[in-house]
Design an enzyme around this catalytic site. Sequence first.
Site, PDB file in Angstrom:
ATOM      1  CE  LYS A 168      25.516  46.443  15.919  1.00  5.52           C
ATOM      2  NZ  LYS A 168      24.161  46.576  15.410  1.00  5.52           N
ATOM      3  CB  VAL A 170      19.792  51.270   5.378  1.00  9.88           C
ATOM      4  CG1 VAL A 170      21.291  51.094   5.350  1.00  9.88           C
ATOM      5  CG2 VAL A 170      19.173  52.150   4.669  1.00  9.88           C
TER       6      VAL A 170
END
Length: 334
Positions: free
Chosen positions: A188, A276
């Site tokens: 996703k 990140v």
Amino acid sequence: MADIAVIGAGSWGSALATLLVKNGHSVVLWAYLDSEKDTILNTRRHPNLGDAIIPDELDVTTDLETACSNKELIVMAVPSTATRATARNISGFIKPGQRIITVSKGIEENTLKSQCEIIEDEIPNAQVGILSGPSHAEEVIRALPAAVVAGSKDKELADFTQELFMNDYFRVYTSSDVHGIEIGGSLKNVIALAAGMSDGLEFGDNARAALMTRGIKEISALAKAMGGMPETLFGLTGIGDLIVTCSSVHSRNHTAGFYIGQGMDPDEAMKKVKMVVEGVYSTKAACSLGAKYNIELPIISAVNDVLFEHKSAREAVTDLMHRDKKSEVEGMSW
């Protein structure tokens, strides 16, 4: 009350550690850097979580042995790219049968292994599970309602995780479909990059809806080929997580994609996000899994072309729209 270690003092680890303390557990949060530890201890706030207060009862350390020894549960909340090294580093400090759950999402590029599989590689005598679903740290730490899934091949661990985390604003379901949960949570992020690119190009709501809908089809097809259950991908850890990651202002993957859609270089976009961007690291792995299982992944492949083959986001969308005509549901008879 349980003794718990949360390994990783990023926004998600800090939010979950706060939740567990509020649930009455004894929690130690491990930070990679002294500066992370000092900031939390001195200010009782996390720099990425606004003015949310981190309870005084939450201890913070940079010592892995102190954090992991004699814990009833270890929560792995490090970036997915750091899971293997961190698991290897803690392996000497834990007892046989140690319960470990990961809350990270991502596929390791060189091995094509999931987060649970990586931990099982490095700590083969542990019981390993996952907690996943649509749950941004920025909202969970403010005690806003959320629902997630505790997954494990071991029912006792899933039930134990549910018991520790669940409260009146954080609802936890259980599942045995670890493959489905991990593929949904990892891929996703790639679709969210695509949705962000589309928004950066100002293509509107229709385009984003199409990407999300066709994206979950790609994710479901791959998960099924790998032994996951399609029902999982139409639940919280599939379509639920996809919706929030493709549409929320808190989504680092959507934000990075948005910058790329506006014309920014992918590396520059990741630097601007300052956290990140897990989807970038899962994209190549997802393409490799598609090839391995002979599953067509046009959207994920298009994201890969933008990130690593120097194709513009606009050109990638044009190519997707010009693919061969086909039925929406393959195999449907007239």
